[in-house]
Design an enzyme around this catalytic site. Sequence first.
Site, PDB file in Angstrom:
ATOM      1  N   LYS A   1       0.843  -1.203   0.000  1.00  0.00           N
ATOM      2  CA  LYS A   1       0.000   0.000   0.000  1.00  0.00           C
ATOM      3  C   LYS A   1       0.877   1.251   0.000  1.00  0.00           C
ATOM      4  O   LYS A   1       2.085   1.168   0.294  1.00  0.00           O
ATOM      5  CB  LYS A   1      -0.922  -0.022   1.221  1.00  0.00           C
ATOM      6  CG  LYS A   1      -0.191  -0.029   2.568  1.00  0.00           C
ATOM      7  CD  LYS A   1      -1.139  -0.363   3.718  1.00  0.00           C
ATOM      8  CE  LYS A   1      -0.400  -0.384   5.046  1.00  0.00           C
ATOM      9  NZ  LYS A   1      -1.254  -0.854   6.156  1.00  0.00           N
TER      10      LYS A   1
ATOM     11  N   ARG B   1     -11.047  -0.081  14.572  1.00  0.00           N
ATOM     12  CA  ARG B   1     -10.773   0.759  13.420  1.00  0.00           C
ATOM     13  C   ARG B   1     -11.576   0.227  12.241  1.00  0.00           C
ATOM     14  O   ARG B   1     -12.523   0.849  11.805  1.00  0.00           O
ATOM     15  CB  ARG B   1      -9.253   0.710  13.157  1.00  0.00           C
ATOM     16  CG  ARG B   1      -8.748   1.719  12.202  1.00  0.00           C
ATOM     17  CD  ARG B   1      -7.238   1.674  12.068  1.00  0.00           C
ATOM     18  NE  ARG B   1      -6.760   0.449  11.436  1.00  0.00           N
ATOM     19  CZ  ARG B   1      -5.510   0.275  10.975  1.00  0.00           C
ATOM     20  NH1 ARG B   1      -4.625   1.256  11.088  1.00  0.00           N
ATOM     21  NH2 ARG B   1      -5.145  -0.848  10.419  1.00  0.00           N
TER      22      ARG B   1
ATOM     23  N   TYR C   1      15.573  30.683   8.507  1.00  0.00           N
ATOM     24  CA  TYR C   1      14.345  31.390   8.901  1.00  0.00           C
ATOM     25  C   TYR C   1      14.229  31.476  10.410  1.00  0.00           C
ATOM     26  O   TYR C   1      14.561  30.532  11.138  1.00  0.00           O
ATOM     27  CB  TYR C   1      13.117  30.625   8.408  1.00  0.00           C
ATOM     28  CG  TYR C   1      12.800  30.807   6.956  1.00  0.00           C
ATOM     29  CD1 TYR C   1      12.495  32.063   6.423  1.00  0.00           C
ATOM     30  CD2 TYR C   1      12.750  29.703   6.110  1.00  0.00           C
ATOM     31  CE1 TYR C   1      12.176  32.207   5.079  1.00  0.00           C
ATOM     32  CE2 TYR C   1      12.421  29.834   4.772  1.00  0.00           C
ATOM     33  CZ  TYR C   1      12.138  31.090   4.268  1.00  0.00           C
ATOM     34  OH  TYR C   1      11.818  31.222   2.944  1.00  0.00           O
TER      35      TYR C   1
HETATM   36  C1  LIG Z   1      -0.433  -1.852   6.846  1.00  0.00           C
HETATM   37  C2  LIG Z   1      -1.017  -3.151   7.238  1.00  0.00           C
HETATM   38  C3  LIG Z   1      -0.203  -4.291   7.347  1.00  0.00           C
HETATM   39  C4  LIG Z   1       1.306  -4.224   7.270  1.00  0.00           C
HETATM   40  O1  LIG Z   1       1.775  -3.756   8.503  1.00  0.00           O
HETATM   41  P1  LIG Z   1       3.342  -3.523   8.825  1.00  0.00           P
HETATM   42  O2  LIG Z   1       3.355  -3.094  10.235  1.00  0.00           O
HETATM   43  O3  LIG Z   1       3.805  -2.448   7.888  1.00  0.00           O
HETATM   44  O4  LIG Z   1       4.030  -4.813   8.580  1.00  0.00           O
HETATM   45  C5  LIG Z   1      -0.828  -5.520   7.593  1.00  0.00           C
HETATM   46  N1  LIG Z   1      -2.180  -5.585   7.742  1.00  0.00           N
HETATM   47  C6  LIG Z   1      -2.977  -4.507   7.681  1.00  0.00           C
HETATM   48  C7  LIG Z   1      -4.442  -4.658   7.882  1.00  0.00           C
HETATM   49  C8  LIG Z   1      -2.423  -3.246   7.437  1.00  0.00           C
HETATM   50  O5  LIG Z   1      -3.220  -2.166   7.406  1.00  0.00           O
END
Ligand SMILES: *Cc1c(COP(=O)(O)O)cnc(C)c1O
Length: 380
Positions: free
Chosen positions: A44, A142, A264
């Site tokens: 992702k 969630r 800055y």
């Molecule tokens: C992002 C995600 C993962 C991967 O998690 P990592 O901590 O990056 O290994 C696995 N399962 C779900 C549902 C996720 O949202």
Amino acid sequence: MTTDPSPGPEGAGAILTVDLDAVAANYRLLKEKAAPAECAAVVKADAYGLGAAEVAPALWAAGARRFFVAHPEEGLRLRDAVPEASIGVLNGLTPGCEEVYRRHRLLPVLNHPGEIERWRNAASAAGAPLPAYIHLDTGMNRLGLGPEETDRLAGSQDLLDGIEVLAWMSHLVSAEDPEAPVNKAQRRRFGEALARLPEAKASLANSSGIFLGPGFHFDIARPGCALYGINPTPDGPNPMATTVRLDGRILQVRSIDRPSTVGYGATRQVAPGAKIATIAVGYADGYQRRLSDVGRVWLGDHPAPVVGRVSMDLMTVDVTGLPDSVAHAGAMAEIMGPRRTPDEVAEDAGTIGYEILTSLGRRYARRYVGARSSTEMRAP
Ligand SMILES: *Cc1c(COP(=O)(O)O)cnc(C)c1O
């Protein structure tokens, strides 16, 4: 009519090098660790900022067959990169997109009863069973079916008519902390739910979950961050290989000849005799403004602290006393890499390596090395 020539990758302020062999090696290590469970790959957010179009084929070549993205759009792009892969969509079944998922073989992770119902209806309309994952929430609050929704599903399994359950899945809240009691509590809730639901594969572990031990592996592990070199065991040494290197160009080196300030807001005093190098990377490139006065880069074998505020396109580092051979206009500074890992940059910035990688900017020239990739640089 003439067109202006593009400055090309050499004109970029920074070069991001992604080592696809390191990604592949990380995949193989996780796969070995998770065996006999299958090891999927979470790509992702454009493979956590590294570039899914390049990373996914390297993972495929290393043996990954099952992939996960967050959004259906990411799934469509991934389909071009790995045409034969199984692609799961973690954020669920976008309303009205049932036909798109079906046509492009995107596998929704059904996260609530409404999604299950829509997929069931799509299967009925198609006159054929449709595959999907189903997500059970065991503590994150969630996404996924809550405890009552899971009970209802267990009690009326006709709600699953026409759905081929690829796997029941859940997600750990604190996997990176092996001492957190919630890990075992989630595993217990997940196991209790599985016992009441129709038989199918099960998937619980993210990267860190793989390191919690075989009791957390079930049938399919779903690592993301560790593929890209983030430490899945933050309390110990990092078993993963570094996959990214970011080199920023020094535009100018200034010798300070009177007491003054840099950047800055005049936040940082500099004494006469100091030397300041200005590098063509700023917060618009993902080098967070919070790294002002706390970040650190490397010039050759010399560390150089960030001084003054990080601005949009530039940052300034103290190179007082460093040899001109490394601290001169045109030289490259290692901003991230083996000597300043994404985890270390994250610690400086008060965040996690995930955020550092997924914020990697769009203005870098990108170079992919290893696997079967070309080493040609790609302009930003
Ligand atoms: C992002 C995600 C993962 C991967 O998690 P990592 O901590 O990056 O290994 C696995 N399962 C779900 C549902 C996720 O949202």
